[in-house]
Design an enzyme around this catalytic site. Structure first.
Site, PDB file in Angstrom:
ATOM      1  N   LYS A  80      50.225 -23.079  15.083  1.00 32.29           N
ATOM      2  CA  LYS A  80      49.143 -22.785  16.030  1.00 32.29           C
ATOM      3  C   LYS A  80      48.089 -21.924  15.332  1.00 32.29           C
ATOM      4  O   LYS A  80      48.445 -20.984  14.607  1.00 32.29           O
ATOM      5  CB  LYS A  80      49.728 -22.051  17.241  1.00 32.29           C
ATOM      6  CG  LYS A  80      48.755 -21.773  18.369  1.00 32.29           C
ATOM      7  CD  LYS A  80      49.496 -21.081  19.520  1.00 32.29           C
ATOM      8  CE  LYS A  80      48.614 -20.854  20.740  1.00 32.29           C
ATOM      9  NZ  LYS A  80      49.342 -20.196  21.843  1.00 32.29           N
ATOM     10  N   SER A 155      48.728 -22.529  26.181  1.00 33.37           N
ATOM     11  CA  SER A 155      47.688 -22.694  25.202  1.00 33.37           C
ATOM     12  C   SER A 155      48.136 -23.395  23.923  1.00 33.37           C
ATOM     13  O   SER A 155      47.280 -23.866  23.174  1.00 33.37           O
ATOM     14  CB  SER A 155      47.086 -21.328  24.864  1.00 33.37           C
ATOM     15  OG  SER A 155      48.064 -20.489  24.274  1.00 33.37           O
ATOM     16  N   SER A 179      52.800 -20.035  27.188  1.00 27.10           N
ATOM     17  CA  SER A 179      52.051 -20.923  26.289  1.00 27.10           C
ATOM     18  C   SER A 179      52.860 -21.760  25.320  1.00 27.10           C
ATOM     19  O   SER A 179      52.314 -22.662  24.698  1.00 27.10           O
ATOM     20  CB  SER A 179      51.015 -20.129  25.498  1.00 27.10           C
ATOM     21  OG  SER A 179      49.872 -19.969  26.280  1.00 27.10           O
TER      22      SER A 179
HETATM   23  N1  GLN Z   1      48.394 -19.784  30.379  1.00 28.01           N
HETATM   24  C1  GLN Z   1      48.560 -18.361  30.374  1.00 28.01           C
HETATM   25  C2  GLN Z   1      47.220 -17.702  30.318  1.00 28.01           C
HETATM   26  O1  GLN Z   1      46.276 -18.367  30.461  1.00 28.01           O
HETATM   27  C3  GLN Z   1      49.454 -17.957  29.272  1.00 28.01           C
HETATM   28  C4  GLN Z   1      48.799 -17.993  27.960  1.00 28.01           C
HETATM   29  C5  GLN Z   1      49.735 -17.668  26.858  1.00 28.01           C
HETATM   30  O2  GLN Z   1      50.947 -17.606  27.051  1.00 28.01           O
HETATM   31  N2  GLN Z   1      49.159 -17.399  25.687  1.00 28.01           N
HETATM   32  O3  GLN Z   1      47.110 -16.539  30.141  1.00 28.01           O
END
Ligand code: GLN
Length: 518
Positions: A80, A155, A179
């Site tokens: 990532k 993400s 994420s």
């Molecule tokens: N989807 C969650 C957010 O928007 C978690 C993001 C993540 O775990 N980096 O914050």
């Protein structure tokens, strides 16, 4: 013979180590596969075919000299793009980091490389890790390999799509509130968020430091266990990295050893307050709006519980009254920490500087304040700006007590309640998400609807507990569904063996999507 891009990481490494396959053959096959699928999914922000082949040749030379590169010998991996890979670009899918080159490897990446892995490239994400669909990337969305017009989740959507499409058998993501697990769910993969402190965060661009964890995504539980085994363990460069007191030495635990032990007699707790059947908003759920499971999701969820019972497990109700406040607390805490962590991206310390254009005076006479403002306004996307504003507000004088400190108190309560529940049962179980992957574009203008994608995953983040998403079958539309298991602190070995038993029962094939692109 099975095409190499269909093989598990474990099998590839085994064959490379035994000499029946060269690292170059493995890497070349995955590069060919990547070339075939990437134009349709856009999983990568940066691909490094030459570097990967060079590295494969180096591994082959070492193997020829009798050396063993390690448990991931020759295994192609994707990283990532918020994890540093030395000398490679790292943008975190943000304009503000355009042109930035990482000076060193993140600790987790370094451990994969030390185990013989080969990095193919850096993957797409929601800008700086903020989002649930990969659509908040400044460089365009990633497409779900199982349904190209749908989101792969976020993400870590690029990492999930790369693994699901067979570009790599294994990828790294980061998980702050879901994420790794939510994109794993939407791409039919196994995704693990380790216990907070289990894997070093050094070299991960911080989003919310008290929640961030690096986690692996793979097509089967064994590969995820293998990756964890390689990455886990203390690291002096991360002040919060810890070793469980039960293990000794830096070699850590063997996560593969007990993996096939089964779950006969194990207890799985279903949190009574979660809205897990249609038409119920969840008991005591007044604080969180949101959709219950969709009809297909509910049917599969019921079936999943029966599958656990068929394996000899017992499914019982437990109570975690604070669970429905989790999403609200998560957003207060994560945004507060983000607003502070992202202050360094100001166009001076980090991030592209955007002075006033020459025509408008060439930046002369522009104050430092104006320079910061311009660089941040132009360099950061709308969602990131929204989070910085909310976080700054929650921390500001007069509101800190009402929002940030209160959220911290409720988070502590949630943690206590989850740990108490885990004294009654071995695991907490729920679906990973309430819905199947949504169509790209359907939620980008509705931040609150987008945030709901994490409602089942963020409690474990706030409690610092390990949690895993496991494929739970597919619905009538052929879209993957997923089961979410939460374990005890540093209980990854048991958690993964439960995931493995469930995986076997479901019989989800370890296969890449996009069969026609072979
Ligand atoms: N989807 C969650 C957010 O928007 C978690 C993001 C993540 O775990 N980096 O914050």
């Amino acid at each position: 013979m099975t095409e190499l891009f269909r093989c598990s990481a474990e099998e590839l490494a085994r064959r490379v180590r035994s000499g029946s396959l060269s690292a170059r053959e493995v890497v070349a096959a995955h590069l060919r596969r990547t070339e075939a699928v990437e134009p349709r999914i856009h999983a990568y922000l940066w691909l490094d075919p030459e570097g990967a082949l060079r590295r494969a040749d180096e591994l082959d030379r070492r193997l020829a000299a009798g050396e063993d590169p390690g448990p991931l010998a020759g295994v192609p991996v994707a990283i990532k793009d918020n994890l540093a890979l030395a000398d490679a670009p790292m943008t975190c899918a943000s304009r503000i980091l355009e042109g930035y080159t990482a000076p060193n490897h993140a600790a987790a990446v370094e451990r994969l490389l030390d185990a013989g892995a080969v990095v193919l490239g850096k993957t797409n994400l929601d800008e700086l890790g903020m989002g649930s669909s990969c659509e908040y990337s400044a460089y365009g969305p990633t497409h779900n390999p199982w349904a190209l017009e749908r989101s792969p989740g976020g993400s870590s959507g690029g990492s999930a799509a790369a693994v699901a499409a067979g570009s790599v058998p294994l990828a790294l993501g980061s998980d702050t509130g879901g994420s790794v697990r939510q994109p794993a769910a939407w791409c039919g993969l196994v995704g693990l968020k380790p216990t907070y402190g289990r894997v070093s965060r050094w070299g991960l661009v911080a989003f919310a430091s008290s929640l961030d964890q690096v986690g692996p995504l793979g097509r089967c539980v064994r590969d995820v266990a293998l990756a964890l085994e390689v990455m886990a363990g203390p690291d002096d460069r991360d002040a919060r990295s810890e070793t469980p007191s039960s293990t000794t030495g830096s070699a850590g635990e063997d996560f593969l050893r007990g993996l096939e032990d089964g779950i006969d007699g194990r207890r799985f707790g279903v949190i009574r307050e979660l809205p897990l059947s249609q038409g119920t908003a969840g008991q005591g759920s007044a604080s969180t709006p949101g959709e219950p499971l969709d009809p297909q999701g509910e049917k599969i969820w019921r079936h999943n519980l029966a599958q656990l019972e068929a394996l000899g497990a017992e499914v019982v109700d437990v109570s975690v009254p604070a669970v429905n406040a989790a999403l609200a607390i998560y957003h207060v805490l994560a945004n507060s920490e983000a607003s502070s962590n992202l202050a360094r991206f100001d166009g001076v310390r980090y991030g592209g500087r955007r002075p006033e254009s020459r025509e408008a005076g060439g930046g002369q006479g522009e104050s430092l304040e104006e320079l910061y403002l311009r660089s941040r306004s132009e360099g950061l996307g709308r969602e990131v700006q929204r989070r910085i504003l909310l976080g700054t507000f929650a921390l500001s004088a007069g509101y800190r007590e009402a929002y940030y400190e209160r959220a911290q108190r409720v988070a502590a309560l949630l943690r206590q309640q989850m740990e108490a529940a885990l004294e009654m049962v071995d695991f907490l179980v729920s679906p990973t998400t309430a819905t199947a992957p949504f169509p790209l574009g359907s939620r980008t203008d509705e931040p609150l609807a987008m945030y709901l994608a994490d409602r089942f995953t963020c409690p474990a983040s706030l409690a610092g507990l390990p949690a895993v998403a496991v494929p739970a079958g597919s619905d009538d539309a052929g879209l993957p569904r997923s089961l979410h298991l939460v374990g005890r602190r540093f209980g990854e070995a048991e958690l993964l063996s439960a995931a493995r038993a469930f995986e076997t029962q479901v019989g989800w094939e370890v296969r890449p999507a996009l069969a026609d692109a072979a």
